[in-house]
Design an enzyme around this catalytic site. Sequence first.
Site, mmCIF file in Angstrom:
data_model
loop_
_atom_site.group_PDB
_atom_site.id
_atom_site.type_symbol
_atom_site.label_atom_id
_atom_site.label_comp_id
_atom_site.label_asym_id
_atom_site.label_seq_id
_atom_site.Cartn_x
_atom_site.Cartn_y
_atom_site.Cartn_z
ATOM 1 N N ARG A 32 -2.886 2.979 12.793
ATOM 2 C CA ARG A 32 -2.373 4.004 11.994
ATOM 3 C C ARG A 32 -1.696 4.836 12.975
ATOM 4 O O ARG A 32 -0.666 5.763 12.450
ATOM 5 C CB ARG A 32 -3.749 5.158 11.677
ATOM 6 C CG ARG A 32 -4.618 4.388 10.491
ATOM 7 C CD ARG A 32 -5.935 5.086 10.277
ATOM 8 N NE ARG A 32 -6.556 4.512 8.998
ATOM 9 C CZ ARG A 32 -7.870 4.934 8.687
ATOM 10 N NH1 ARG A 32 -8.385 5.934 9.207
ATOM 11 N NH2 ARG A 32 -8.457 4.279 7.724
ATOM 12 N N LYS B 164 -11.592 -7.402 6.143
ATOM 13 C CA LYS B 164 -10.933 -6.802 7.207
ATOM 14 C C LYS B 164 -11.814 -5.638 7.580
ATOM 15 O O LYS B 164 -12.369 -5.039 6.592
ATOM 16 C CB LYS B 164 -9.467 -6.248 6.949
ATOM 17 C CG LYS B 164 -9.010 -5.414 7.961
ATOM 18 C CD LYS B 164 -7.546 -4.860 7.113
ATOM 19 C CE LYS B 164 -6.958 -3.900 8.197
ATOM 20 N NZ LYS B 164 -5.746 -3.277 7.705
ATOM 21 N N ARG C 169 -11.041 7.842 3.825
ATOM 22 C CA ARG C 169 -10.601 6.681 3.021
ATOM 23 C C ARG C 169 -11.989 5.904 2.569
ATOM 24 O O ARG C 169 -12.057 4.803 1.891
ATOM 25 C CB ARG C 169 -9.505 5.558 3.485
ATOM 26 C CG ARG C 169 -8.129 6.276 3.735
ATOM 27 C CD ARG C 169 -7.304 5.204 4.396
ATOM 28 N NE ARG C 169 -6.105 5.919 4.659
ATOM 29 C CZ ARG C 169 -5.330 5.592 5.304
ATOM 30 N NH1 ARG C 169 -5.298 4.695 6.340
ATOM 31 N NH2 ARG C 169 -4.120 6.277 5.727
ATOM 32 N N LYS D 82 -12.380 -4.732 2.449
ATOM 33 C CA LYS D 82 -11.551 -3.770 3.332
ATOM 34 C C LYS D 82 -12.688 -2.914 3.608
ATOM 35 O O LYS D 82 -12.586 -1.907 2.855
ATOM 36 C CB LYS D 82 -10.265 -3.478 3.083
ATOM 37 C CG LYS D 82 -9.451 -2.639 4.135
ATOM 38 C CD LYS D 82 -8.133 -2.188 3.709
ATOM 39 C CE LYS D 82 -7.293 -1.340 4.813
ATOM 40 N NZ LYS D 82 -6.185 -0.940 4.258
ATOM 41 N N GLU E 289 -16.901 -7.802 -4.814
ATOM 42 C CA GLU E 289 -15.147 -7.257 -4.625
ATOM 43 C C GLU E 289 -14.289 -8.793 -4.739
ATOM 44 O O GLU E 289 -13.302 -8.586 -5.446
ATOM 45 C CB GLU E 289 -14.928 -6.397 -3.285
ATOM 46 C CG GLU E 289 -15.263 -5.141 -3.276
ATOM 47 C CD GLU E 289 -14.304 -4.192 -4.085
ATOM 48 O OE1 GLU E 289 -13.299 -4.493 -4.683
ATOM 49 O OE2 GLU E 289 -14.604 -2.950 -3.980
ATOM 50 N N CYS F 189 0.902 -1.155 -0.141
ATOM 51 C CA CYS F 189 -0.098 -0.139 -0.013
ATOM 52 C C CYS F 189 0.831 1.207 -0.027
ATOM 53 O O CYS F 189 1.996 0.985 0.074
ATOM 54 C CB CYS F 189 -1.029 0.059 1.212
ATOM 55 S SG CYS F 189 -2.289 1.298 0.996
ATOM 56 N N CYS G 12 -4.020 6.127 0.229
ATOM 57 C CA CYS G 12 -3.466 4.871 -0.246
ATOM 58 C C CYS G 12 -2.923 4.721 -1.871
ATOM 59 O O CYS G 12 -2.847 3.786 -2.320
ATOM 60 C CB CYS G 12 -4.318 3.901 0.012
ATOM 61 S SG CYS G 12 -4.829 3.449 1.569
ATOM 62 N N SER H 220 -6.266 -3.762 14.686
ATOM 63 C CA SER H 220 -5.725 -3.167 16.098
ATOM 64 C C SER H 220 -6.643 -2.756 17.140
ATOM 65 O O SER H 220 -6.463 -3.114 18.376
ATOM 66 C CB SER H 220 -5.004 -1.908 15.697
ATOM 67 O OG SER H 220 -5.683 -1.102 15.130
#
Length: 326
Positions: A205, A248, A217, A195, A233, A119, A129, A274
């Site tokens: 981040r 994700k 994003r 995602k 997708e 990325c 990105c 995270s």
Amino acid sequence: MSRRPRRLRRTDAIRSLVRETRLHVQDLIYPMFIVEGEGIRREIPSLPDVCQFSPDMLEEEIREICSLGLRHVLLFGAPHASRKDEAGTPAFSEYGVVQQAVREIKKIAPDICVTTDVCMCGYTNHGHCGLLDEQGCVDNDLTLGHLAAIALSHAQAGADIIAPSDMMDGRVARIRDALDSGGYDHIPIMVYSAKYASSFYGPFRHAANSAPQTGDRKGYQMDFANANEALIECALDVQEGADILMVKPAMAYLDIISRVKQHCGLPLAAYSVSGEYAMLKSAIQHGILSEAAVYETIIAIKRAGADIIITYFAKDLAKMLRACDQ
């Protein structure tokens, strides 16, 4: 009563014998953050017990990972802010942090499987990105060449699996072509297919210093209200030559994991991100939950259909699984 399900719950031995979902250490991938510099092993405040490493400080960590039976790592690069630019050029440098780390890990443990995140957000000075157009929006098609260059540089450094996470349309085909043309047709692509634009990425981040400087994003990551779009997708990525699909985040997207597993024939990874780690870790540290909640959560992800689980708890889980075997 002729039918008593409780008969199969009476002892640990019986419950284990008929258990439907099993977690193996080989199912786990451990994410790692690689930073520029020397002599750096620095705990991340928002991710307790998770550290940033400079390439020269990887040996102890990699040897611990191997000793626990873990065989897979996923690398994220975090270059100095002063080196970032609009095009994210540090991402595909021969001497980039991820490229250095791949070579170092392969010296330490040649058999460990190294997956690299592809990325641009951690390498651009704007934190997006991809490349930006004159209006400040990510230019999808112009970005594809840069992603292919990053993937190729990772393969040249010795990466075993390439994992594009950018969510640009057409990236799998472009990366596959670059790898094949460069003599790396044997390297699989594990693509972040579904995602979502999630609020669970905050600690990451901070760790990767990759937050967007302006805007968000949502223009390229998926709307968390959509499920059918995830199947679209994934289908496109299959057509373009993906080898492994990914959903994700994981914990709040078990329905997506299940649907993708039912509809797509490829191996499926789920990234327990995270924010999921930070929530559970905080609850455990404050005595609100026991560590058993970690295992229960990861089993739920596996039960939903994930073949592969990317988690910051990988080392803890490896220790739990070893204890169960003894």
